[in-house]
Design an enzyme around this catalytic site. Structure first.
Site, mmCIF file in Angstrom:
data_model
loop_
_atom_site.group_PDB
_atom_site.id
_atom_site.type_symbol
_atom_site.label_atom_id
_atom_site.label_comp_id
_atom_site.label_asym_id
_atom_site.label_seq_id
_atom_site.Cartn_x
_atom_site.Cartn_y
_atom_site.Cartn_z
ATOM 1 N N CYS A 1 -0.891 1.068 7.145
ATOM 2 C CA CYS A 1 -1.409 1.296 5.798
ATOM 3 C C CYS A 1 -2.866 1.747 5.824
ATOM 4 O O CYS A 1 -3.292 2.492 4.935
ATOM 5 C CB CYS A 1 -1.227 0.049 4.950
ATOM 6 S SG CYS A 1 0.517 -0.223 4.580
ATOM 7 N N GLU B 1 0.825 -1.205 0.000
ATOM 8 C CA GLU B 1 0.000 0.000 0.000
ATOM 9 C C GLU B 1 0.861 1.258 0.000
ATOM 10 O O GLU B 1 0.437 2.304 -0.508
ATOM 11 C CB GLU B 1 -0.928 0.007 1.215
ATOM 12 C CG GLU B 1 -1.926 -1.147 1.238
ATOM 13 C CD GLU B 1 -1.378 -2.385 1.966
ATOM 14 O OE1 GLU B 1 -0.158 -2.645 1.942
ATOM 15 O OE2 GLU B 1 -2.190 -3.108 2.566
HETATM 16 ZN ZN LIG Z 1 1.074 -2.101 5.707
#
Ligand SMILES: [Zn+2]
Length: 150
Positions: free
Chosen positions: A106, A57
């Protein structure tokens, strides 16, 4: 704009094959649909120090900004800054192609890239990021809590 989840998952599977994961051997790919209809991708990049490892990500959010249409007008006329590029749907998969939930860091990164309405693919179907990161900390918290805020 409606997300083509099959296309997003396929893009995530494709980029997962490019992951650099010699330590965990867990290849992860992430694909996101932007508000202007582009698909951006990222893969995990591990590091021997482990703490410097980048999740898929991270690469996805970097690609979101790096591939955004040019923000500067052709002439030097003063203009308000353009809105940052935005994600509206994200699919993250492990190398086996099954959905992989983003880690906590993330989820925070994705919040700033897509907001609480960002749809995240899960094994049970797409869910808004607000459900995966409730009571999130965001930019508004910074401006509201600064020392000089009145
Ligand atoms: Zn991550």
């Amino acid at each position: 704009m409606t997300a083509d989840w099959a296309a997003l998952r396929a893009a995530a599977v494709d980029v997962a094959e490019r992951a650099y994961a010699p330590y965990s051997r867990l290849r992860v790919g992430a694909a996101g649909l932007t508000g202007d209809g582009r698909i951006v991708t990222g893969c995990n990049v591990e590091n021997a120090s482990f703490g410097l490892t980048l999740c898929a990500e991270c690469g996805l959010v970097a690609a979101l900004h790096a591939t955004a249409p040019s923000a500067r007008p052709a002439q030097a006329a003063p203009a308000p800054p353009p809105a940052p590029p935005t994600l509206i749907a994200v699919a993250v998969v492990a190398g086996d192609g099954d959905p992989q939930l983003p880690c906590g860091r993330c989820r925070q990164l994705l919040l700033e890239a897509g907001g609480p309405e960002l749809l995240v693919d899960t094994a049970g179907g797409p869910r808004p990021l607000a459900e995966l990161l409730p009571a999130a900390f965001g930019g508004a918290d910074l401006s509201a809590r600064r020392d000089n805020a009145s």
